[in-house]
Design a protein around this motif. Structure first.
Motif, PDB file in Angstrom:
ATOM      1  N   ASP A 136       0.828  -1.207   0.000  1.00 24.20           N
ATOM      2  CA  ASP A 136       0.000   0.000   0.000  1.00 24.20           C
ATOM      3  C   ASP A 136       0.863   1.258   0.000  1.00 24.20           C
ATOM      4  N   GLN A 137       1.962   1.235   0.764  1.00 24.29           N
ATOM      5  CA  GLN A 137       2.880   2.378   0.777  1.00 24.29           C
ATOM      6  C   GLN A 137       3.456   2.622  -0.615  1.00 24.29           C
ATOM      7  N   VAL A 138       3.905   1.553  -1.255  1.00 19.78           N
ATOM      8  CA  VAL A 138       4.521   1.678  -2.580  1.00 19.78           C
ATOM      9  C   VAL A 138       3.476   2.133  -3.601  1.00 19.78           C
ATOM     10  N   ILE A 139       2.273   1.621  -3.508  1.00 16.67           N
ATOM     11  CA  ILE A 139       1.206   2.052  -4.419  1.00 16.67           C
ATOM     12  C   ILE A 139       0.939   3.549  -4.236  1.00 16.67           C
ATOM     13  N   GLY A 140       0.959   4.025  -2.998  1.00 15.14           N
ATOM     14  CA  GLY A 140       0.816   5.463  -2.742  1.00 15.14           C
ATOM     15  C   GLY A 140       1.952   6.259  -3.365  1.00 15.14           C
ATOM     16  N   SER A 141       3.167   5.739  -3.259  1.00 20.08           N
ATOM     17  CA  SER A 141       4.321   6.407  -3.877  1.00 20.08           C
ATOM     18  C   SER A 141       4.186   6.422  -5.394  1.00 20.08           C
ATOM     19  N   LEU A 142       3.724   5.307  -5.955  1.00 18.38           N
ATOM     20  CA  LEU A 142       3.525   5.246  -7.409  1.00 18.38           C
ATOM     21  C   LEU A 142       2.454   6.243  -7.847  1.00 18.38           C
ATOM     22  N   ALA A 143       1.404   6.383  -7.049  1.00 18.89           N
ATOM     23  CA  ALA A 143       0.344   7.351  -7.369  1.00 18.89           C
ATOM     24  C   ALA A 143       0.905   8.768  -7.386  1.00 18.89           C
ATOM     25  N   SER A 144       1.793   9.083  -6.446  1.00 18.57           N
ATOM     26  CA  SER A 144       2.389  10.422  -6.422  1.00 18.57           C
ATOM     27  C   SER A 144       3.321  10.648  -7.621  1.00 18.57           C
ATOM     28  N   LEU A 145       3.759   9.560  -8.239  1.00 21.25           N
ATOM     29  CA  LEU A 145       4.598   9.644  -9.437  1.00 21.25           C
ATOM     30  C   LEU A 145       3.768   9.613 -10.725  1.00 21.25           C
ATOM     31  N   GLY A 146       2.444   9.550 -10.580  1.00 23.41           N
ATOM     32  CA  GLY A 146       1.572   9.579 -11.748  1.00 23.41           C
ATOM     33  C   GLY A 146       1.171   8.216 -12.291  1.00 23.41           C
ATOM     34  N   VAL A 147       1.479   7.153 -11.568  1.00 27.05           N
ATOM     35  CA  VAL A 147       1.078   5.813 -11.994  1.00 27.05           C
ATOM     36  C   VAL A 147      -0.253   5.500 -11.313  1.00 27.05           C
ATOM     37  N   GLY A 148      -1.316   5.443 -12.111  1.00 26.79           N
ATOM     38  CA  GLY A 148      -2.651   5.220 -11.566  1.00 26.79           C
ATOM     39  C   GLY A 148      -2.852   3.808 -11.057  1.00 26.79           C
ATOM     40  N   ARG A 149      -3.747   3.677 -10.097  1.00 20.59           N
ATOM     41  CA  ARG A 149      -4.054   2.363  -9.511  1.00 20.59           C
ATOM     42  C   ARG A 149      -4.566   1.384 -10.564  1.00 20.59           C
ATOM     43  N   ASP A 150      -5.207   1.901 -11.602  1.00 27.62           N
ATOM     44  CA  ASP A 150      -5.730   1.032 -12.656  1.00 27.62           C
ATOM     45  C   ASP A 150      -4.615   0.399 -13.492  1.00 27.62           C
ATOM     46  N   ARG A 151      -3.389   0.858 -13.330  1.00 24.76           N
ATOM     47  CA  ARG A 151      -2.253   0.302 -14.064  1.00 24.76           C
ATOM     48  C   ARG A 151      -1.403  -0.625 -13.200  1.00 24.76           C
ATOM     49  N   ILE A 152      -1.918  -0.965 -12.002  1.00 30.96           N
ATOM     50  CA  ILE A 152      -1.169  -1.805 -11.073  1.00 30.96           C
ATOM     51  C   ILE A 152      -1.986  -3.054 -10.750  1.00 30.96           C
ATOM     52  N   ASN A 153      -1.371  -4.209 -10.951  1.00 33.80           N
ATOM     53  CA  ASN A 153      -1.970  -5.489 -10.594  1.00 33.80           C
ATOM     54  C   ASN A 153      -1.234  -6.000  -9.358  1.00 33.80           C
ATOM     55  N   LEU A 154      -1.939  -6.139  -8.243  1.00 30.18           N
ATOM     56  CA  LEU A 154      -1.330  -6.539  -6.978  1.00 30.18           C
ATOM     57  C   LEU A 154      -1.530  -8.026  -6.733  1.00 30.18           C
TER      58      LEU A 154
END
Length: 172
Positions: A136-154
């Motif tokens: 969740d922390q890394v996903i938040g960091s990715l979001a701040s870098l412009g990588v949307g949650r819809d582009r991440i498969n967990l």
């Protein structure tokens, strides 16, 4: 269903469905082959355009592959280790995401939250919860870098080769 079975199911089911869809979409829609395509009809009527080969369809080089396909390569693009619970990873993550953007503008990610195996189910559950928290922390960091949650498969799993919590990012 065990955790490892769920992970395999999450990883390979989308790829299997995609392969099945590709197999079923080939050929004409008529079962007896009586339906003619527009190219066959043009050739029958003497249309000069029918003798020219069809132009290849443009391919989208920036499109992301299906979920799980990054993990299937077995080569993570980024590995973040959390040996003591806190790690300064954001600078390196930002540099890696810029590199990924240069290589494949429409990239997506498979994010694997990997926890170490343990001797007790309680410890394994605790390790898995911690791995999800780090994810969740890394996903938040990715979001701040412009990588949307819809582009991440967990996905989550435990691995014997890991003795600390790891977040593995695979480009797809």
């Amino acid at each position: 269903m065990s955790l490892s079975q769920r992970v395999v199911f999450q990883i390979f089911l989308p790829a299997l469905l995609l392969a099945l869809a590709a197999c079923n979409s080939g050929g004409n829609s008529a079962a007896d082959g009586s339906a003619a395509t527009s190219d066959e009809q043009s050739a029958a009527t003497g249309d000069p355009a029918a003798s020219e080969p069809a132009a290849p369809l443009p391919t989208d080089e920036s499109g992301a592959a299906p979920p799980g396909s990054g993990i299937a390569t077995g080569r993570p693009f980024v590995v973040i280790l959390f040996p003591d619970g806190s790690t300064d990873y954001e600078t390196e993550l930002a540099a890696a995401m810029r590199k990924a953007q240069e290589r494949k503008p429409g990239f997506a990610l498979d994010l694997a939250a990997v926890s170490p195996t343990s001797d007790s189910p309680e410890e394994l559950q605790d390790n898995s919860k911690q791995a999800l928290s780090r994810a969740d922390q890394v996903i938040g960091s990715l979001a701040s870098l412009g990588v949307g949650r819809d582009r991440i498969n967990l996905v989550t799993y435990s691995a014997q080769e890991s003795d600390v919590i790891e977040i593995r990012l695979y480009i797809r």
